[in-house]
Design a protein around this motif. Structure first.
Motif, PDB file in Angstrom:
ATOM      1  N   GLU A 186     -15.511  34.082  -8.382  1.00 47.02           N
ATOM      2  CA  GLU A 186     -16.133  35.384  -8.176  1.00 47.02           C
ATOM      3  C   GLU A 186     -17.067  35.647  -9.353  1.00 47.02           C
ATOM      4  O   GLU A 186     -16.650  35.585 -10.508  1.00 47.02           O
ATOM      5  CB  GLU A 186     -15.087  36.495  -8.094  1.00 47.02           C
ATOM      6  N   ALA A 187     -18.324  35.921  -9.057  1.00 52.15           N
ATOM      7  CA  ALA A 187     -19.324  36.183 -10.096  1.00 52.15           C
ATOM      8  C   ALA A 187     -19.835  37.606  -9.923  1.00 52.15           C
ATOM      9  O   ALA A 187     -20.589  37.896  -9.005  1.00 52.15           O
ATOM     10  CB  ALA A 187     -20.473  35.185  -9.981  1.00 52.15           C
ATOM     11  N   SER A 188     -19.386  38.491 -10.791  1.00 51.24           N
ATOM     12  CA  SER A 188     -19.782  39.898 -10.689  1.00 51.24           C
ATOM     13  C   SER A 188     -21.236  40.113 -11.080  1.00 51.24           C
ATOM     14  O   SER A 188     -21.899  41.000 -10.588  1.00 51.24           O
ATOM     15  CB  SER A 188     -18.892  40.760 -11.580  1.00 51.24           C
ATOM     16  N   THR A 189     -21.701  39.283 -11.993  1.00 50.35           N
ATOM     17  CA  THR A 189     -23.077  39.398 -12.442  1.00 50.35           C
ATOM     18  C   THR A 189     -23.583  38.016 -12.787  1.00 50.35           C
ATOM     19  O   THR A 189     -22.793  37.107 -13.079  1.00 50.35           O
ATOM     20  CB  THR A 189     -23.189  40.356 -13.662  1.00 50.35           C
ATOM     21  N   TRP A 190     -24.868  37.829 -12.737  1.00 54.53           N
ATOM     22  CA  TRP A 190     -25.438  36.524 -13.064  1.00 54.53           C
ATOM     23  C   TRP A 190     -26.887  36.706 -13.470  1.00 54.53           C
ATOM     24  O   TRP A 190     -27.471  37.772 -13.267  1.00 54.53           O
ATOM     25  CB  TRP A 190     -25.338  35.542 -11.884  1.00 54.53           C
ATOM     26  N   GLN A 191     -27.415  35.676 -14.066  1.00 49.82           N
ATOM     27  CA  GLN A 191     -28.832  35.666 -14.408  1.00 49.82           C
ATOM     28  C   GLN A 191     -29.340  34.258 -14.169  1.00 49.82           C
ATOM     29  O   GLN A 191     -28.567  33.319 -14.062  1.00 49.82           O
ATOM     30  CB  GLN A 191     -29.076  36.112 -15.846  1.00 49.82           C
ATOM     31  N   PHE A 192     -30.630  34.143 -14.084  1.00 52.24           N
ATOM     32  CA  PHE A 192     -31.229  32.827 -13.918  1.00 52.24           C
ATOM     33  C   PHE A 192     -32.527  32.782 -14.702  1.00 52.24           C
ATOM     34  O   PHE A 192     -33.098  33.814 -15.048  1.00 52.24           O
ATOM     35  CB  PHE A 192     -31.456  32.499 -12.441  1.00 52.24           C
ATOM     36  N   HIS A 193     -32.936  31.559 -14.986  1.00 55.74           N
ATOM     37  CA  HIS A 193     -34.193  31.355 -15.692  1.00 55.74           C
ATOM     38  C   HIS A 193     -34.741  30.015 -15.240  1.00 55.74           C
ATOM     39  O   HIS A 193     -34.005  29.027 -15.208  1.00 55.74           O
ATOM     40  CB  HIS A 193     -33.955  31.348 -17.199  1.00 55.74           C
ATOM     41  N   ARG A 194     -35.994  29.979 -14.883  1.00 54.07           N
ATOM     42  CA  ARG A 194     -36.616  28.726 -14.488  1.00 54.07           C
ATOM     43  C   ARG A 194     -36.523  27.721 -15.615  1.00 54.07           C
ATOM     44  O   ARG A 194     -36.769  28.059 -16.767  1.00 54.07           O
ATOM     45  CB  ARG A 194     -38.075  28.926 -14.121  1.00 54.07           C
TER      46      ARG A 194
END
Length: 122
Positions: free
Chosen positions: A111-119
């Motif tokens: 379970e991932a409540s929050t996430w971020q991504f970056h190229r």
């Protein structure tokens, strides 16, 4: 805080067209917060940190008691009502090869409540 989805079983393992992981909603929730991965476990019962294939469940509101079937093969995401009157939400991973094909494989639900991504590039 307990997860709102739980793994019930891995079924038809070794056959990409038929294998699937069956989940049950313990509470009303949206599936987009969940990722399913396969890993292996050791003889001592611990899970390896070598998580392999990942599937991020699509956004879908599910009700307590609903089932979610994450199918390895190709298909169109659908909903069906089973003979018990429960809604089954079927999600398709779109893979051609089986994921759950070894004795030591195990399904890991995150379970991932929050996430971020970056190229990585660009």
């Amino acid at each position: 805080m307990a997860m709102k989805l739980q793994i019930l079983s891995v079924r038809n393992h070794g056959d990409a067209a038929q294998e699937h992981v069956l989940l049950r909603a313990k509470e009303d929730c949206n599936t987009v917060k969940y990722l399913l991965a396969d890993s292996t476990y050791f003889d001592n019962g611990n899970v390896s940190n070598k998580l392999r294939h990942f599937f991020w469940l699509p956004s879908k509101d599910v009700k307590k008691g609903d089932l979610v079937s994450v199918r390895t093969g190709k298909g169109k995401n659908t909903e069906v009502i089973n003979p018990q009157g429960t809604t089954v939400h079927r999600f398709y991973w779109g893979l051609e090869a089986p994921v759950w094909n070894d004795e030591a494989d195990c399904a890991v639900l995150v379970e991932a409540s929050t996430w971020q991504f970056h190229r990585a590039k660009g």
